[in-house]
Design a protein around this motif. Structure first.
Motif, PDB file in Angstrom:
ATOM      1  N   HIS A  68       0.834  -1.199   0.000  1.00  0.00           N
ATOM      2  CA  HIS A  68       0.000   0.000   0.000  1.00  0.00           C
ATOM      3  C   HIS A  68       0.876   1.260   0.000  1.00  0.00           C
ATOM      4  O   HIS A  68       2.059   1.199   0.295  1.00  0.00           O
ATOM      5  CB  HIS A  68      -0.917   0.020   1.216  1.00  0.00           C
ATOM      6  CG  HIS A  68      -0.168   0.220   2.503  1.00  0.00           C
ATOM      7  ND1 HIS A  68       0.473  -0.799   3.142  1.00  0.00           N
ATOM      8  CD2 HIS A  68       0.060   1.328   3.240  1.00  0.00           C
ATOM      9  CE1 HIS A  68       1.064  -0.328   4.226  1.00  0.00           C
ATOM     10  NE2 HIS A  68       0.828   0.964   4.316  1.00  0.00           N
ATOM     11  N   SER A 116       0.744   5.091   1.674  1.00  0.00           N
ATOM     12  CA  SER A 116       0.053   5.949   2.637  1.00  0.00           C
ATOM     13  C   SER A 116      -0.303   7.272   1.953  1.00  0.00           C
ATOM     14  O   SER A 116       0.165   7.564   0.843  1.00  0.00           O
ATOM     15  CB  SER A 116       0.955   6.223   3.838  1.00  0.00           C
ATOM     16  OG  SER A 116       2.038   7.058   3.459  1.00  0.00           O
ATOM     17  N   GLN A 150      -6.009   9.414   1.423  1.00  0.00           N
ATOM     18  CA  GLN A 150      -5.582   8.649   2.594  1.00  0.00           C
ATOM     19  C   GLN A 150      -4.665   7.486   2.224  1.00  0.00           C
ATOM     20  O   GLN A 150      -4.308   6.686   3.072  1.00  0.00           O
ATOM     21  CB  GLN A 150      -6.804   8.123   3.340  1.00  0.00           C
ATOM     22  CG  GLN A 150      -7.723   9.212   3.853  1.00  0.00           C
ATOM     23  CD  GLN A 150      -6.996  10.168   4.791  1.00  0.00           C
ATOM     24  OE1 GLN A 150      -6.272   9.758   5.688  1.00  0.00           O
ATOM     25  NE2 GLN A 150      -7.192  11.461   4.580  1.00  0.00           N
ATOM     26  N   GLY A 151      -4.307   7.384   0.940  1.00  0.00           N
ATOM     27  CA  GLY A 151      -3.444   6.306   0.476  1.00  0.00           C
ATOM     28  C   GLY A 151      -4.220   5.325  -0.384  1.00  0.00           C
ATOM     29  O   GLY A 151      -5.392   5.534  -0.695  1.00  0.00           O
TER      30      GLY A 151
END
Length: 74
Positions: free
Chosen positions: A8, A10, A59-60
């Motif tokens: 992921h 961020s 928010q990523g």
């Protein structure tokens, strides 16, 4: 950098990528001529910045390999 890729990005990563992309686009804008390869990269980078501007990425985001197992698009 570690050998294991992150799954992921961020929100801070997204902001950093946008910043780096804008800096590179600014560098290319001051060059009188771009090679064919640079022109293609510039177009791709502009498209990537447009995607990252979407509030959905504020928010990523999760990263997946296209066509990987469990990928609905693959």
């Amino acid at each position: 950098m570690s050998g294991e890729p992150t799954a992921h990005l961020s929100g801070e990563h997204v902001v950093a990528l946008k910043f780096a992309a804008h800096r590179q686009l600014a560098r290319w804008s001051s060059k009188p001529r771009l090679s064919e390869h640079q022109h293609g990269q510039r177009l791709a980078l502009k498209g990537a910045v447009r995607v990252l501007q979407d509030q959905a990425f504020a928010q990523g985001c999760e990263l997946r390999v296209p066509g990987a197992e469990g990928d609905a698009d693959g």
